[in-house]
Design a protein around this motif. Structure first.
Motif, PDB file in Angstrom:
ATOM      1  N   GLU A 136       0.811  -1.215   0.000  1.00  0.00           N
ATOM      2  CA  GLU A 136       0.000   0.000   0.000  1.00  0.00           C
ATOM      3  C   GLU A 136       0.844   1.264   0.000  1.00  0.00           C
ATOM      4  O   GLU A 136       0.328   2.346  -0.287  1.00  0.00           O
ATOM      5  CB  GLU A 136      -0.931  -0.004   1.213  1.00  0.00           C
ATOM      6  N   PHE A 137       2.128   1.143   0.331  1.00  0.00           N
ATOM      7  CA  PHE A 137       2.960   2.334   0.391  1.00  0.00           C
ATOM      8  C   PHE A 137       3.497   2.730  -0.978  1.00  0.00           C
ATOM      9  O   PHE A 137       3.900   3.874  -1.182  1.00  0.00           O
ATOM     10  CB  PHE A 137       4.135   2.110   1.355  1.00  0.00           C
ATOM     11  N   GLY A 138       3.542   1.764  -1.883  1.00  0.00           N
ATOM     12  CA  GLY A 138       4.078   2.055  -3.196  1.00  0.00           C
ATOM     13  C   GLY A 138       5.588   2.169  -3.174  1.00  0.00           C
ATOM     14  O   GLY A 138       6.230   2.073  -2.133  1.00  0.00           O
ATOM     15  N   GLU A 139       6.176   2.332  -4.340  1.00  0.00           N
ATOM     16  CA  GLU A 139       7.619   2.440  -4.460  1.00  0.00           C
ATOM     17  C   GLU A 139       8.021   3.903  -4.526  1.00  0.00           C
ATOM     18  O   GLU A 139       7.402   4.702  -5.217  1.00  0.00           O
ATOM     19  CB  GLU A 139       8.114   1.709  -5.715  1.00  0.00           C
ATOM     20  N   SER A 140       9.053   4.238  -3.785  1.00  0.00           N
ATOM     21  CA  SER A 140       9.590   5.598  -3.809  1.00  0.00           C
ATOM     22  C   SER A 140      11.025   5.545  -3.324  1.00  0.00           C
ATOM     23  O   SER A 140      11.440   4.601  -2.653  1.00  0.00           O
ATOM     24  CB  SER A 140       8.770   6.537  -2.923  1.00  0.00           C
ATOM     25  N   TYR A 141      11.780   6.577  -3.664  1.00  0.00           N
ATOM     26  CA  TYR A 141      13.171   6.636  -3.225  1.00  0.00           C
ATOM     27  C   TYR A 141      13.237   6.719  -1.709  1.00  0.00           C
ATOM     28  O   TYR A 141      14.078   6.070  -1.074  1.00  0.00           O
ATOM     29  CB  TYR A 141      13.845   7.859  -3.848  1.00  0.00           C
ATOM     30  N   GLU A 142      12.334   7.490  -1.092  1.00  0.00           N
ATOM     31  CA  GLU A 142      12.339   7.654   0.362  1.00  0.00           C
ATOM     32  C   GLU A 142      12.053   6.330   1.068  1.00  0.00           C
ATOM     33  O   GLU A 142      12.715   5.985   2.059  1.00  0.00           O
ATOM     34  CB  GLU A 142      11.303   8.706   0.776  1.00  0.00           C
ATOM     35  N   MET A 143      11.082   5.574   0.555  1.00  0.00           N
ATOM     36  CA  MET A 143      10.750   4.288   1.175  1.00  0.00           C
ATOM     37  C   MET A 143      11.906   3.295   1.003  1.00  0.00           C
ATOM     38  O   MET A 143      12.225   2.533   1.926  1.00  0.00           O
ATOM     39  CB  MET A 143       9.472   3.716   0.563  1.00  0.00           C
ATOM     40  N   ASP A 144      12.548   3.339  -0.148  1.00  0.00           N
ATOM     41  CA  ASP A 144      13.673   2.445  -0.383  1.00  0.00           C
ATOM     42  C   ASP A 144      14.805   2.739   0.594  1.00  0.00           C
ATOM     43  O   ASP A 144      15.408   1.817   1.166  1.00  0.00           O
ATOM     44  CB  ASP A 144      14.155   2.600  -1.827  1.00  0.00           C
ATOM     45  N   GLN A 145      15.111   4.011   0.820  1.00  0.00           N
ATOM     46  CA  GLN A 145      16.158   4.386   1.768  1.00  0.00           C
ATOM     47  C   GLN A 145      15.761   4.040   3.195  1.00  0.00           C
ATOM     48  O   GLN A 145      16.603   3.627   4.006  1.00  0.00           O
ATOM     49  CB  GLN A 145      16.456   5.889   1.647  1.00  0.00           C
ATOM     50  N   PHE A 146      14.481   4.187   3.501  1.00  0.00           N
ATOM     51  CA  PHE A 146      13.980   3.841   4.833  1.00  0.00           C
ATOM     52  C   PHE A 146      14.195   2.348   5.115  1.00  0.00           C
ATOM     53  O   PHE A 146      14.712   1.962   6.166  1.00  0.00           O
ATOM     54  CB  PHE A 146      12.490   4.196   4.910  1.00  0.00           C
TER      55      PHE A 146
END
Length: 641
Positions: A42-52
């Protein structure tokens, strides 16, 4: 709350923590059932989520699941995140927005990673508008503000809570405060541990640590009140799911066995659904590993115990774990002696100790951890495959059980286990010397219908080996076969020393109790009843001394159904203790000096049992069995006059 709700953002105010431990078990099952997609989708893909996610230990999706779960439980990011520091990779830290804590906002506010909190390397500059959360400073820290304004929060860790509980109990058992200590600090740490487990779902107790925690808490004598949930079941559930998660992969057979054996040694049995789940998971993992099975790294007995659900505290390998750690409890300090019940007036009446004080009494003097009495009370046995010679016509289910021990730590463990198993109405342990207990029982016998049906004298600390100077032989620890002896000067001087638990005065008091006439009730046959004395020792010279002394006092030795004969001892390849070897050497030297042709007398013949007499072994007996060290057993009965 469903897993998807947690993945989609925790909602403030949805607390899962309380006295209902069912919430924990449901949540921890959802955690281990979760997948990367179910949590992260549900969060989807993003650079911020990947770094998190890169800043979290693997499996990262489980880490995120638990962080969101903890926030939902606490209704506060600042309260939840300190419980989740174990998810951070080295040189990483949580940061949160520099604003008032979310619990003061709308309770329907969603808490999202990368928005309400995130993870960055400690070397990175903290973005504007954010502040750090570190366990090093102990609080939420704004780098632009003075330390005096920081909000202090503690660091949380399951292992640390367990360590604090154990340390407190050890301190109470070693300091003068033992006599009148308060339980409140201990209970506070236990409550905090349970709360932390609710928040983190036991994710800081992986790779066998949950079983180790259960074992440590059990050894410390921890009993959890029913209104706070079953701590031992929570730990067993974590251990079971960890075994399933790593089944057939990274756990060696020895590590798998260590987990389930320690769960069993902590008092968890197959009737506990989560312990049973762990035992089943261990069996599947061990039997599925064909390479290890071919190598014979797992015994058939261990697999059979797991398959049939017989693994328990009284299994040999579980008892051996208890012996390896529990034998330390047998050390009696000066504080133990000072704080023991020193007079018969200080001992509570039988009416207050037992639900039915009229039942025949089984007494274990110097009982140590009290494993034998607990097993007899609960109707357990060491193993069904064992050749057992039961006392007849003893009906253990119709007896009360009383243990006496000078180690306050051991007494605490025994009473705690009796309470956990709900048998404290028939089984109790007193912090009292053998002499004081026997005086008390004589008084009770005189003024009531007390019937002492059986006295157990098991593995008394031996006296100094006779025939040697004080410095020629040093003490061998009970149940061990060391070549390096230490501390002989701590042993009683000889069999008549009052410090020896089986000196003639003590034995005579036992014999008098067993020979006492007992007035029966109207519903029973009017007859005198006599009792039994069971003696066990791994020191052959001590066993022979007790045998001779008891016979001289009028008790009758009972013929064994499985007598020990010399050829049996030689055939099974048992290894005598170093003390026994030295005793035999002295006997041979004495005969050479006196030119005697008499053979050395041994603990063998019709009255010496080659196997266990009771259905339950002590931890020392189990250790001797696993090390193939002989145990010298004989049974006596009072004579009717």
């Amino acid at each position: 709350m469903e897993a998807s709700a947690i993945a989609g953002g925790a909602t403030l105010g949805q607390s899962l923590v309380g006295s209902n431990s069912a919430n924990f078990h449901k949540s921890v099952e959802r955690l281990y059932d979760s997948t990367s997609w179910s949590v992260l989708g549900e969060f989807g893909e993003s650079y911020e989520m990947d770094q998190f996610l890169k800043g979290l230990h693997s499996p990262a999706h489980q880490a995120l699941f638990v962080i969101q779960h903890a926030i939902s439980c606490t209704s506060s990011v600042s309260v939840a995140l300190p419980h989740c520091l174990h998810f951070l990779k080295p040189s990483h830290q949580f940061i949160v927005p520099k604003r008032r804590d979310p619990e003061t906002n709308n309770e329907n506010e969603r808490i999202w990673p990368c928005v309400s909190y995130t993870v960055i390397p400690t070397a990175n500059v903290v973005p504007e508008g954010w502040t750090t959360l570190t366990d090093q400073s102990g609080g939420i820290k704004d780098p632009n503000e003075s330390s005096s304004t920081n909000m202090q929060v503690p660091t949380y860790c399951s292992k640390e809570y367990v360590s604090q509980v154990v340390s407190l109990l050890e301190r109470y058992n070693s300091e003068s405060s033992t006599c009148n200590h308060q339980e409140d600090p201990i209970q506070q740490f236990i409550q905090k541990l349970i709360q932390h487990l609710h928040y983190t779902l036991g994710t800081d107790l992986r790779n066998g640590a949950a079983a180790e925690a259960a074992f440590d808490l059990s050894l410390a004598g921890v009993v959890v009140s029913p209104d706070t949930g079953d701590l031992y079941s929570m730990l067993a559930h974590i251990a079971a799911l960890e075994l399933e998660r790593k089944s057939g992969r990274s756990l060696r057979p020895a590590s798998i066995l260590r987990v389930v054996e320690k769960l069993a040694a902590s008092g968890l049995q197959n009737d506990n659904p989560y312990a049973a789940k762990a035992f089943a998971a261990a069996y599947r993992s061990l039997t599925g590993n064909n390479k290890q099975a071919k190598k014979g790294t797992v015994s058939k007995e261990s697999l059979e115990d797991l398959r049939t659900g017989r693994l328990q505290l009284f299994s040999f390998r579980s008892l051996h774990w208890l012996w390896r750690r529990g034998h330390l409890f047998h050390k009696v300090s000066s504080v133990d002696k000072a704080c023991s019940l020193s007079s018969i007036d200080a001992i509570a009446s039988l009416d207050s100790l037992f639900a039915d004080p009229t039942l025949p009494l089984v007494v274990d003097v110097g009982c140590g951890l009290g494993v034998t009495l607990l097993g007899l009370t609960a109707g357990q046995s060491t193993t069904k495959s064992l050749q057992q010679q039961h006392l007849q016509p003893m009906d253990w289910s119709q007896c009360n059980f009383l243990g006496a021990e000078l180690s306050s730590h051991a007494v605490r463990w025994g009473n705690a286990m009796a309470k956990r198993w709900e048998v404290s109405g028939r089984c109790h342990f007193l912090h009292v010397s053998t002499a004081t207990l026997l005086d008390y029982l004589h008084l009770e016998s005189d003024r009531s219908h007390l019937q002492v049906a059986c006295i157990l004298l098991q593995f008394p600390t031996p006296y100094r080996l006779q025939g040697l100077g004080n410095d020629e032989l040093e003490e061998e620890e009970e149940g061990q076969d060391h070549q390096s002896f230490a501390g002989n000067n701590r042993l009683p001087l000889g069999p008549t020393d009052e410090a020896f638990m089986a000196n003639p005065q003590i034995l005579q008091r036992m014999v008098d109790l067993l020979n006492a006439k007992v007035a029966t009730t109207d519903s029973q046959q009017q007859a005198a009843t006599s009792g039994h004395l069971l003696v066990q020792s791994n020191c052959e010279d001590v066993a022979l001394y007790i045998y001779d002394t008891v016979l001289s006092m009028g008790l009758e030795a009972v013929k064994s159904q499985n007598p020990r004969i010399r050829s049996d001892t030689e055939k099974n390849g048992s290894t005598p203790t170093a003390r026994t070897k030295e005793w035999l050497r002295l006997q041979r030297e004495e005969r050479e000096r006196s030119k005697s042709q008499e053979t050395i007398r041994r603990a063998q013949g019709d009255h010496w049992s080659s196997g266990p007499i009771l259905p339950v072994c002590t931890e020392t007996e189990a250790s001797c069995q696993l090390q193939n060290t002989p145990v010298h057993r004989c049974l006596f009965r009072a004579t009717q006059t």
